[in-house]
Design an enzyme around this catalytic site. Structure first.
Site, PDB file in Angstrom:
ATOM      1  N   CYS A  60       0.863  -1.183   0.000  1.00  0.00           N
ATOM      2  CA  CYS A  60       0.000   0.000   0.000  1.00  0.00           C
ATOM      3  C   CYS A  60       0.895   1.227   0.000  1.00  0.00           C
ATOM      4  CB  CYS A  60      -0.931   0.011   1.197  1.00  0.00           C
ATOM      5  SG  CYS A  60      -2.327   1.147   0.980  1.00  0.00           S
ATOM      6  N   CYS A 106      -0.237   4.272   1.698  1.00  0.00           N
ATOM      7  CA  CYS A 106      -0.682   5.300   2.656  1.00  0.00           C
ATOM      8  C   CYS A 106       0.351   5.631   3.727  1.00  0.00           C
ATOM      9  CB  CYS A 106      -2.017   4.922   3.282  1.00  0.00           C
ATOM     10  SG  CYS A 106      -1.986   3.398   4.227  1.00  0.00           S
ATOM     11  N   CYS A 135      -4.038   6.117  -0.150  1.00  0.00           N
ATOM     12  CA  CYS A 135      -3.488   4.854  -0.641  1.00  0.00           C
ATOM     13  C   CYS A 135      -3.179   4.896  -2.134  1.00  0.00           C
ATOM     14  CB  CYS A 135      -4.461   3.711  -0.343  1.00  0.00           C
ATOM     15  SG  CYS A 135      -4.886   3.601   1.408  1.00  0.00           S
ATOM     16  N   LYS A 185     -12.333  -4.987   1.867  1.00  0.00           N
ATOM     17  CA  LYS A 185     -11.806  -4.132   2.929  1.00  0.00           C
ATOM     18  C   LYS A 185     -12.720  -2.927   3.067  1.00  0.00           C
ATOM     19  CE  LYS A 185      -7.843  -1.368   4.314  1.00  0.00           C
ATOM     20  NZ  LYS A 185      -6.442  -1.043   4.068  1.00  0.00           N
ATOM     21  N   ARG A 198      -3.693   3.612  12.543  1.00  0.00           N
ATOM     22  CA  ARG A 198      -3.215   4.846  11.890  1.00  0.00           C
ATOM     23  C   ARG A 198      -2.239   5.582  12.785  1.00  0.00           C
ATOM     24  NH1 ARG A 198      -8.782   6.270   8.617  1.00  0.00           N
ATOM     25  NH2 ARG A 198      -8.719   4.328   7.423  1.00  0.00           N
ATOM     26  N   LYS A 238     -11.897  -7.711   5.943  1.00  0.00           N
ATOM     27  CA  LYS A 238     -11.323  -6.817   6.954  1.00  0.00           C
ATOM     28  C   LYS A 238     -12.236  -5.656   7.209  1.00  0.00           C
ATOM     29  CE  LYS A 238      -7.437  -3.772   7.490  1.00  0.00           C
ATOM     30  NZ  LYS A 238      -6.372  -3.102   6.822  1.00  0.00           N
ATOM     31  N   TYR A 245      -3.355  -9.133  16.208  1.00  0.00           N
ATOM     32  CA  TYR A 245      -2.331  -8.641  17.132  1.00  0.00           C
ATOM     33  C   TYR A 245      -2.281  -9.513  18.394  1.00  0.00           C
ATOM     34  CZ  TYR A 245      -2.690  -4.819  13.883  1.00  0.00           C
ATOM     35  OH  TYR A 245      -2.719  -4.089  12.713  1.00  0.00           O
TER      36      TYR A 245
HETATM   37  C1  PBG Z   1      -3.225   0.306   4.855  1.00  0.00           C
HETATM   38  C2  PBG Z   1      -3.814  -0.542   5.914  1.00  0.00           C
HETATM   39  C3  PBG Z   1      -4.660  -0.186   6.982  1.00  0.00           C
HETATM   40  C4  PBG Z   1      -4.797  -1.317   7.770  1.00  0.00           C
HETATM   41  C5  PBG Z   1      -4.074  -2.331   7.159  1.00  0.00           C
HETATM   42  N1  PBG Z   1      -3.491  -1.838   5.996  1.00  0.00           N
HETATM   43  C6  PBG Z   1      -5.237   1.094   7.363  1.00  0.00           C
HETATM   44  C7  PBG Z   1      -6.200   1.801   6.497  1.00  0.00           C
HETATM   45  O1  PBG Z   1      -6.682   1.300   5.488  1.00  0.00           O
HETATM   46  O2  PBG Z   1      -6.461   2.958   6.838  1.00  0.00           O
HETATM   47  C8  PBG Z   1      -5.564  -1.403   9.063  1.00  0.00           C
HETATM   48  C9  PBG Z   1      -5.101  -2.479   9.993  1.00  0.00           C
HETATM   49  C10 PBG Z   1      -5.570  -2.342  11.395  1.00  0.00           C
HETATM   50  O3  PBG Z   1      -6.376  -1.472  11.766  1.00  0.00           O
HETATM   51  O4  PBG Z   1      -5.102  -3.169  12.195  1.00  0.00           O
HETATM   52  N2  PBG Z   1      -3.985   0.607   3.763  1.00  0.00           N
END
Ligand code: PBG
Length: 327
Positions: A120, A122, A130, A195, A205, A248, A313
């Site tokens: 990604c 971001c 992203c 997602k 974040r 997700k 986690y």
């Molecule tokens: C990056 C990404 C994110 C997460 C995983 N990859 C954050 C988002 O999309 O803002 C979130 C993972 C988490 O909250 O544990 N694009």
């Protein structure tokens, strides 16, 4: 089947009998542990809203990854914190970028462990989105080329699997094609297929320093109200060459997991995200929930809903508890 002929309690009498008829099972084999890697040496910055998780420099990361592998956890998922951010996220696809360095270091020192990388932009872009931003909008097609470069750079560094999480249209095909052209046709793609634009990513974040600097991600991540659309997203990613798909977040999206597993019968991963972890940690600290039991219940529910793999986690804590239970 009806009472008194059928008495469901007969099969609940003891742990031994409950163990025999248990349907969903948890094992460390199903866990993927996420890590956040940063530049420097000896760096361990705790992430406030994710107790026990840190931003780690490569040396510290290697130690933690070894410990993770020793618990029987087969895979880790890497996120990077670049030295500098810019408009196109250059460090994301730099040969010596932080994730690329981390992959090489892990591959050099830990065997029999799958290294999965998050693909990604971001964390690497100054605007925190992203993809490529033009006139305040995230542009889809110009982003694909960059994502493909990220994936190839990770695989060239030794990543065993790449996991695009950007939600641009067509990125799985772009990544597959780029990998194949680079002679990396053996590298599997785990697509974050469904997602959602979720508030449960809040703590992540902070961990990845990846909050969007303007607007939000609702123009590319999915609307939490939709589930038919999740099936279309999964179908598209499989068609483009995804080897596994991900849903997700996990806990608030068990119906999606169930539908995806039932409909496609492919390996499905669930990402139990930062907010799910943080909620339980916070409630446990307040003494409002029993952390260990609630953790196992959450993970079991995710398995029951259809997940083959769980990115969590809690991977290490859960693996430790499962190991104790076996004794
Ligand atoms: C990056 C990404 C994110 C997460 C995983 N990859 C954050 C988002 O999309 O803002 C979130 C993972 C988490 O909250 O544990 N694009």
């Amino acid at each position: 089947m009806h009472y008194p002929i059928y008495r469901p309690r007969r099969l609940r009498q003891s742990e031994t009998i409950r163990r025999m008829v248990r349907e969903a099972r948890l094992s460390a084999d199903q866990f993927v542990m996420p890590f956040f890697v940063a530049h420097g040496r000896g760096v361990r910055r705790e992430i406030g809203s994710m107790p026990g998780n840190h931003q780690l420099s490569v040396d510290e990361l290697v130690r933690e990854v070894k410990e993770t592998a020793s618990l029987g956890i087969p895979a880790v998922l890497l996120f990077g914190l670049p030295a500098e951010k810019d408009a196109v996220g250059s460090e994301a696809y730099a040969r010596d970028g932080i994730v690329q360095q981390a992959v090489r270091a892990i591959k050099d020192s830990v065997s029999d462990l799958l290294v999965v990388t998050d693909v990604c932009l971001c964390e690497y872009t100054s605007h925190g989105h992203c993809g490529v931003v033009e006139r305040g909008r995230v542009k889809n097609d110009p982003t694909l080329e960059l994502l493909a470069k990220v994936a190839v750079s990770h695989a060239e560094a030794g990543a065993d699997m790449v996991a695009p999480s950007d939600m641009m249209d067509g990125r799985v095909a772009a990544i597959r094609e780029a990998l194949d052209e680079s002679g990396l046709e053996e590298t599997p793609i785990l697509a974050y297929a469904a997602k959602y634009a979720s508030s449960f990513y809040g703590p992540f974040r902070e961990a990845a320093e990846s909050a969007p600097q303007f607007g939000d991600r609702r123009a590319y991540q999915m609307d939490p109200a939709n589930s038919d659309e999740a099936l279309r997203e999964v179908a598209l990613d499989l068609d483009e060459g995804a080897d596994m798909v991900m849903v997700k977040p996990a806990l608030a999206y068990l119906d999606i997991l169930w539908r995806v597993k039932a409909e496609f019968g492919v390996p499905v991963a669930a990402y139990s995200v930062s907010g799910e972890f943080a909620m339980l940690k916070a409630a446990a600290r307040l003494g409002w929930l029993d952390e260990e039991r609630t953790m196992l219940e959450m993970l079991t529910a995710i398995r029951r809903a259809g997940a083959d793999l769980i990115v969590t986690y809690f991977a290490r804590e859960a693996a430790r508890v499962l190991r104790q239970q076996e004794r």
